[in-house]
Design a protein around this motif. Sequence first.
Motif, mmCIF file in Angstrom:
data_model
loop_
_atom_site.group_PDB
_atom_site.id
_atom_site.type_symbol
_atom_site.label_atom_id
_atom_site.label_comp_id
_atom_site.label_asym_id
_atom_site.label_seq_id
_atom_site.Cartn_x
_atom_site.Cartn_y
_atom_site.Cartn_z
ATOM 1 N N CYS A 1 -2.136 -31.845 -37.431
ATOM 2 C CA CYS A 1 -1.363 -32.614 -36.443
ATOM 3 C C CYS A 1 -0.692 -33.809 -37.120
ATOM 4 N N GLY A 2 -1.354 -34.355 -38.135
ATOM 5 C CA GLY A 2 -0.796 -35.500 -38.849
ATOM 6 C C GLY A 2 0.513 -35.183 -39.542
ATOM 7 N N VAL A 3 0.634 -34.008 -40.132
ATOM 8 C CA VAL A 3 1.885 -33.676 -40.814
ATOM 9 C C VAL A 3 3.009 -33.458 -39.796
ATOM 10 N N VAL A 4 2.660 -32.937 -38.622
ATOM 11 C CA VAL A 4 3.667 -32.793 -37.568
ATOM 12 C C VAL A 4 4.114 -34.170 -37.086
ATOM 13 N N TRP B 1 -0.113 -27.943 -42.986
ATOM 14 C CA TRP B 1 -1.166 -27.169 -42.322
ATOM 15 C C TRP B 1 -1.985 -26.348 -43.321
ATOM 16 N N GLY B 2 -1.324 -25.832 -44.355
ATOM 17 C CA GLY B 2 -2.070 -25.106 -45.375
ATOM 18 C C GLY B 2 -3.093 -25.988 -46.076
ATOM 19 N N VAL C 1 3.211 -32.855 -31.442
ATOM 20 C CA VAL C 1 2.292 -33.296 -32.494
ATOM 21 C C VAL C 1 0.927 -32.659 -32.287
ATOM 22 N N PHE C 2 0.513 -32.536 -31.045
ATOM 23 C CA PHE C 2 -0.835 -32.086 -30.715
ATOM 24 C C PHE C 2 -0.942 -30.572 -30.545
#
Length: 244
Positions: free
Chosen positions: A20-23, A45-46, A128-129
């Motif tokens: 979620c942080g990278v989004v 996400w990877g 984001v979530f």
Amino acid sequence: MGTIILSETLGTMLLTLLGCGVVANHLLTNTKGRGGGFLMVNFGWGIAVFAGVYVAAKSGAHLNPAVTLGILASGADEYAAGVDITVLNTIAYFIGEFLGGFLGGVLCWLAYRQHFDQHDNAAEKLGVFSTGPQYRNVTWNLVTEVIATFVLVFVILFFAGTPSGLGPLAVAMLVVGIGASLGGPTGYAINPARDMGPRLAHLVVPIKGKGSSDWGYSWIPVVGPIVGGVVAGLVAMLVKNAIG
């Protein structure tokens, strides 16, 4: 059960915090990574999966109810890391996975609190979530999630024979590939806990101007991955029996 819950909670919490942080870094106003693009999100996400798998190694690092159910459907004698298949242990995996997803979403909000407050787009705040489709169609959104999760779980079930040190990296790169190849239509939830846990966090935390949590769509990133995971487990069992 306690070890499973703790291990899966910590692993899934890191998974969703970093994912979620990278989004958030890509979408929210005035972040250092704003506009980094979908490929940055895929790699983020990877790496999130990579971190989560290592932390949750004690429980086999399912981090995903679709993986847990895929293992069950495949007819494996036991879970990874030597954890016996029982109803209670399966429930423990689910508890840890969804709790970790929720906590990761809350921590992401705390890390980006000021940026959430400055951002005006409620849909992007929700993005984001949790995931959402580019074109909202129940049938085709489900098909996308089923196919993407099938790929995830089917390949994971064939990782068993690889060297132990390769496991987290292999799963991480698989998730990057799924995102880059199949993530366009729905945002590739491929994990009920990854979507539902942070979506609940979005509902609970006091985000300025956050809008709806889109519960009308929320069942699709739960049902689609579950179906994809179970089908992957059944097909993997048939393939393994056929090729010995």
